[in-house]
Design an enzyme around this catalytic site. Sequence first.
Site, PDB file in Angstrom:
ATOM      1  N   GLU A   1     106.890   1.078   6.230  1.00 44.61           N
ATOM      2  CA  GLU A   1     107.992   1.734   6.969  1.00 44.61           C
ATOM      3  C   GLU A   1     107.703   3.233   7.009  1.00 44.61           C
ATOM      4  OE1 GLU A   1     108.926  -0.071   4.014  1.00 44.61           O
ATOM      5  OE2 GLU A   1     108.481  -1.779   5.292  1.00 44.61           O
TER       6      GLU A   1
ATOM      7  N   HIS B   1     105.970   1.398  -4.872  1.00 41.91           N
ATOM      8  CA  HIS B   1     107.153   2.260  -4.929  1.00 41.91           C
ATOM      9  C   HIS B   1     108.018   2.001  -3.706  1.00 41.91           C
ATOM     10  CE1 HIS B   1     104.877   5.508  -7.511  1.00 41.91           C
ATOM     11  NE2 HIS B   1     105.097   4.395  -8.177  1.00 41.91           N
ATOM     12  N   GLU B   2     108.872   1.002  -3.781  1.00 44.32           N
ATOM     13  CA  GLU B   2     109.852   0.792  -2.704  1.00 44.32           C
ATOM     14  C   GLU B   2     111.004   1.752  -2.975  1.00 44.32           C
ATOM     15  OE1 GLU B   2     110.248  -1.151   0.293  1.00 44.32           O
ATOM     16  OE2 GLU B   2     111.831   0.355   0.256  1.00 44.32           O
TER      17      GLU B   2
ATOM     18  N   GLU C   1     103.916 -10.044   7.670  1.00 47.58           N
ATOM     19  CA  GLU C   1     105.167 -10.521   7.066  1.00 47.58           C
ATOM     20  C   GLU C   1     106.072 -11.200   8.097  1.00 47.58           C
ATOM     21  OE1 GLU C   1     106.806  -6.936   5.395  1.00 47.58           O
ATOM     22  OE2 GLU C   1     107.444  -6.165   7.331  1.00 47.58           O
TER      23      GLU C   1
HETATM   24  C1  NOJ Z   1     108.513  -4.161   3.555  1.00 49.95           C
HETATM   25  C2  NOJ Z   1     107.038  -4.125   3.381  1.00 49.95           C
HETATM   26  O1  NOJ Z   1     106.380  -4.114   4.627  1.00 49.95           O
HETATM   27  C3  NOJ Z   1     106.632  -5.321   2.572  1.00 49.95           C
HETATM   28  O2  NOJ Z   1     105.227  -5.400   2.490  1.00 49.95           O
HETATM   29  C4  NOJ Z   1     107.267  -5.234   1.221  1.00 49.95           C
HETATM   30  O3  NOJ Z   1     106.958  -6.395   0.509  1.00 49.95           O
HETATM   31  C5  NOJ Z   1     108.781  -5.093   1.328  1.00 49.95           C
HETATM   32  N1  NOJ Z   1     109.119  -4.073   2.257  1.00 49.95           N
HETATM   33  C6  NOJ Z   1     109.424  -4.769  -0.011  1.00 49.95           C
HETATM   34  O4  NOJ Z   1     109.066  -3.475  -0.396  1.00 49.95           O
END
Ligand code: NOJ
Length: 675
Positions: A461, A381-382, A485
Amino acid sequence: MRLWLLSIVLTAAGFAALPLHAETVASVTSPNDVITVELDLHEGRVGYRVERFGEAVIDTSALGFMLRGSGKLERNLELTAQSGRSFDETWEQPWGEDRYVRNHYNELRATLTETVAPNRSFDVVFRVYDEGVGFRYEFPEQAGASEWIIDDELTEFALAQPATAWWIPAGEWNRYEYLYNRTPLNQVTTAHTPMTVRTDDGLHIAFHEAALVDYAGMWLRRTDGRRFRAQLAPASEGWKVRRTLPFHTPWRTLQIADSAAALYESSNLILNLNEPNKLGDVSWFEPANYVGIWWSLHLETESWATGKKHGATTANTKRYIDFAAEHGFRGVLVEGWNPGWDGQWFGNGYDFDFTKATPDFDIEALSAYAKSKGVHLIGHHETGCAVSHYEEQMADAFAMNERLGIDVVKTGYVCDAGGIERRLPDGTITREWHDGQWNAGHHLRVLEAAAKHHVAINTHEPIKDTGLRRTYPNWVSREGARGMEYGAWGNPTNPPEHEVNLVFTRMLSGPMDYTPGILSLQGRGQTIQTTIAKQLALYVVLYSPVQMAADLPENYAKHMDAFQFIKDVPADWSRTEVLNGEVGDYVTFARQDRNSDDWYLGSITDENGRVLEVPLAFLEPGRSYMAQIYRDGERAHWEDAPFEFERESREVSSADVLTIRLAAGGGQAIRFVAR
Ligand code: NOJ
Ligand code: CA
């Protein structure tokens, strides 16, 4: 309910009723006389001091508040009551680094009342452990006021000795994702917590907070010299906190230890200051390792957005499910599975739909396929920070997740700090901080909604961890620092010392979804600054009950020997020991598997190679173990020869001392199979 109360002892030990010197009006000492906190009154102002073995750790530091309307609550105070108690309990964690946690402290409660109108009053409560101190303010009902608006908290922390500090800036655009600074204490500006310091005499102290509930996150602003003041994350209304009386603040915490290793081991203090499990039986959450459609998105070989490069397709997800089933991973994370990624989603998640999949992702069929293979999809869930928009959908989304066997959801709040969207009842949009009071409340609303459907949450985040996993054991992991990342696209990338910095700062607060295991050591046009063996060691070093094997299946196929460790390493422990370490330099962990008699060891170093002598005294005496060792090769170096790697098996016992050689930027991982 799996919480297990082994013992509770209530006595009246540890309290000095008589002032220790002229100004001291109350004091309390830890169970084994290690740490003493004294409360001073000086011309109506109240301050606290902390000593360890009689040496000053915190010099007199002010307590107080700036309240809207009624003004500063800091002067004309007198002590109107005090009481003490002792507490000793051992409780069981449903999952964690240690199965049993002892909570042993002496408490002092002091009531301070203004001698002049409006005669406001509050309690300050100190819980003093041999490993540190927690204190909080408690505000009872006040005559003539039903709520208080806090414009500023005036709590101070004045370090008694010169020190070196490891810290990241607070109140800046990139939330918590900074490289750690190592500076003299008197060069810190405004820092996030945990902030770790080492005095010139070698004492290690970490400043943080516990149980951040319905309040703003605390930053530490250096006011002068070695003196810091609490600075609360702002609210959009212009104040910091608004609360109905009565209420209390989070605990302000100080962990104090002789060594870096002991500092890490003192972190259960944060959990102890949180309320017990509110969710009851959470055995539906299974700590486990997972794989997923993720690294390819950061490499940009696949995309979150639909179209030719879309990663979250039915066929691609099946490939990951097969890979997970073949190699024993429980979870498959899929990012980009839902509508909302095609436009500009960063800081603007209004298009996200959390109950529908994109047409090329057959979520029903994939869930059934996963189930047939003993695997669970992991949800994503972004929010893009459209938080009210997300709150409107989350109950339905978690209900759908439950129906489909998706029992872990990774959430995300990608936008600059201060960009959290909050829709007011009249439809107006305001912007909040990730760690402001409103968003602190949002995270608890998510946990409660998710728990109703037996869903565990892994927040990216996030707001910082303050030990709320004790109260809400479905808050299983989070990001809250620079993760792997940055190895894909970070400018700069994470340097070799990054993870040893994390261990003694960010990791003191709780689990991190760092997403290790990039055995290809290759980002987007840049290399990852570790050796292969270090990638393995990170599974033991950086604790999380959901731990990703983050590389692509085709990359693991090229490194099957090293991959074996990632397949074997568990994500739940019955005991954790920090065997050695220095902040920012190196560390070695030993952890016992919660579900077998096996032990695991992880050791990592910064840009300097080193040799460590490690006694295996943590193993069960008299028992033999097969040590499966994954170590840096002779010529290994993070820069020149990161793939140089060796595997060896040998029989060991608790009487042995292992010589662990770590290459520059290297590491070592060991599984001890009990015989
Ligand atoms: C930042 C997150 O840390 C990462 O794991 C994710 O792939 C991206 N946002 C997209 O939601
Ligand atoms: Ca270093």
